[in-house]
Scaffold this motif. Structure first.
Motif: not given
Ligand SMILES: Cc1cc2nc3c(=O)[nH]c(=O)nc-3n(C[C@H](O)[C@H](O)[C@H](O)COP(=O)(O)OP(=O)(O)OC[C@H]3O[C@@H](n4cnc5c(N)ncnc54)[C@H](O)[C@@H]3O)c2cc1C
Length: 408
Positions: A44-45, A47-57, A59-62, A127-133
């Motif tokens: 989703p980094l 996809k949905g995260y960049l588009a603002g459709e999903k927040d970081e929480e 995205l958590l795997l667990r 590649r990473s959450m930091m990159d996506a932010r």
């Protein structure tokens, strides 16, 4: 201490930890992460995260509690720095951990483009959450984006950036998009969908440098000297397996990754490699290869955990992958082989169709656009390999699972 130490806490590493516990591993499980974020879904980094459709929480795997509840010692920001295979210990930034079993799940990293101006403000990889932010923030301030590389990540970003009102140009060095991963009919369909939304493409250009002023990127210079202006540049030229630790202890490599067998075991017994960093000879491939997909990371982790617990479940799953762009859900299954014949099922003009690749009369790969049922059926047909009836398979009104020749 007879611990299982897992290096890398993403799709493969987290699944391996969970599967070990599920299978009854009683000893410590130490899960080392180089990142500061709790493990998250990576797809989703772009996809949905960049588009603002999903927040970081989301995205958590667990959930963060999962690790404590399962007795998994997740160590964030504590990367492994070396392995001693004889003393059987891993040294990390904070200390050292003895292991009985070692699982290397270090994934891949974005391939850099070492050209003049690389690293200037406004240039990104993803590649990473930091990159996506950073990219999400950059996108909010930018007006013109250049994407170097028309692969899946670049195209997913293009579809989001254009919807955010940026002027978007994709530079692809090859004469067409996704030449190693998709049939031409489908790649051209995707290109046309982007073009109809306003994305521009340039094929066959070489990038010579990033143009930089005051530390900020202002564009890219092409091999012929032409300068294209941009205030955001995403470099999406593929990934490289993170194999430095494996190489330092002399593990065998293949196809740019750590060579493993169907159980994920490396050339050293008791040391496994999983996910993007591993290369193995998939039943559907003609040679060892790396597969960069969530499905492969998860399935390989499960096989390794089973093997560690004394079981036998080598990886035989049909490889599959997906990409989301605009309203298109593109799903791929199987592996293409040279000389396949192609069937197109359905009409691309309807925005929902499938391309099937057959070797003889067996389905070996399928690519579906907004036809999830075809994708699921393809995975079964590729795995079970019945003879396909081409006439029925070409008829999109016939369920794909019924498009098989009657047994003689
Ligand atoms: C933007 C993006 C979009 C994607 N979209 C899709 C998609 O749509 N569908 C799909 O199937 N796949 C997709 N992928 C690919 C998929 O995410 C990968 O195949 C998957 O993440 C592989 O999991 P992994 O655990 O093997 O490695 P990774 O996810 O790469 O994780 C490896 C982890 O190991 C860590 N690490 C590295 N070295 C060390 C060390 N020395 N010590 C400790 N930790 C270390 C890294 O920091 C990282 O956290 C996408 C990938 C990206 C980046």
């Amino acid at each position: 201490m007879s611990a299982a130490v897992i290096i890398g806490a993403s799709h493969a590493g987290v699944q391996a930890a969970a599967s070990l516990r599920q299978a009854g591993w009683q000893e410590p499980v130490i899960l080392l992460s180089a990142e500061k974020d709790y493990p998250y879904h990576r797809p989703p980094l772009s996809k949905g995260y960049l588009a603002g459709e999903k927040d970081e929480e989301q995205l958590l795997l667990r959930a963060p509690d999962f690790y404590r509840e399962q007795g998994i010692e997740l160590r964030l920001e504590d990367p492994a720095t070396s392995i001693d295979p004889v003393a059987r210990k891993v040294v990390t930034r904070s200390g050292s951990f003895g292991f009985e079993k070692l699982l290397i799940a270090t994934g891949s990293k974005a391939r850099p483009l070492p050209l003049p101006g690389a690293g200037a403000q406004g240039t990104f990889t993803l590649r990473s959450m930091m990159d996506a932010r950073a990219l999400r923030d950059g996108m909010r301030q930018a007006s013109a984006a250049i994407i170097i590389g028309g692969g899946f990540i670049g195209l997913e970003f293009a579809s989001t950036a254009i919807r955010h009102g940026l002027d978007v140009t994709v530079l692809e060095a090859q004469p067409r998009l996704l030449s190693r991963s998709l049939p031409a009919a489908l790649a051209d369909f995707i290109r046309d969908r982007h073009v109809s939304s306003g994305v521009r493409f340039r094929f066959g250009d070489q990038v010579a440098a990033f143009e930089v002023s005051g530390g900020r990127v202002t564009g890219v210079r092409l091999g012929d000297g032409q300068v294209l202006a941009a205030d955001l540049v995403l470099v999406g030229v593929g990934g490289e397996a993170e194999t430095a630790l494996a190489q330092s202890i002399g593990l065998d490599l293949a196809a740019g990754g750590i060579h493993v067998d169907g159980h994920g075991q490396t050339s050293r017994p008791g040391i496994y490699a999983l996910g993007d960093t591993a290369a193995f000879h998939n039943a559907y491939a003609t040679a060892p290869m790396r597969l960069e997909s969530v499905q492969n990371a998860v399935d390989q982790a499960k096989s390794a955990a089973t093997h560690i617990m004394g079981g036998n479940a080598p990886l035989v799953a049909v490889p599959w992958f997906w990409t989301d762009q605009y309203d298109l859900k593109v799903q791929m299954a199987g592996l293409a082989r040279p000389g396949c014949t192609e069937i197109v099922r359905g009409d691309p003009a309807d925005g929902a169709f499938s391309v099937l690749q057959l070797e003889g009369d067996r389905l070996v790969a399928s690519y579906t656009v907004n036809r999830a049922a075809d994708h699921m059926a393809s995975r079964r047909l590729i795995s079970e390999a019945p003879a396909v009836n081409v006439a029925l398979a070409s008829d999109a009104s016939v369920p794909l699972l019924r498009a098989v020749k009657a047994a003689a």
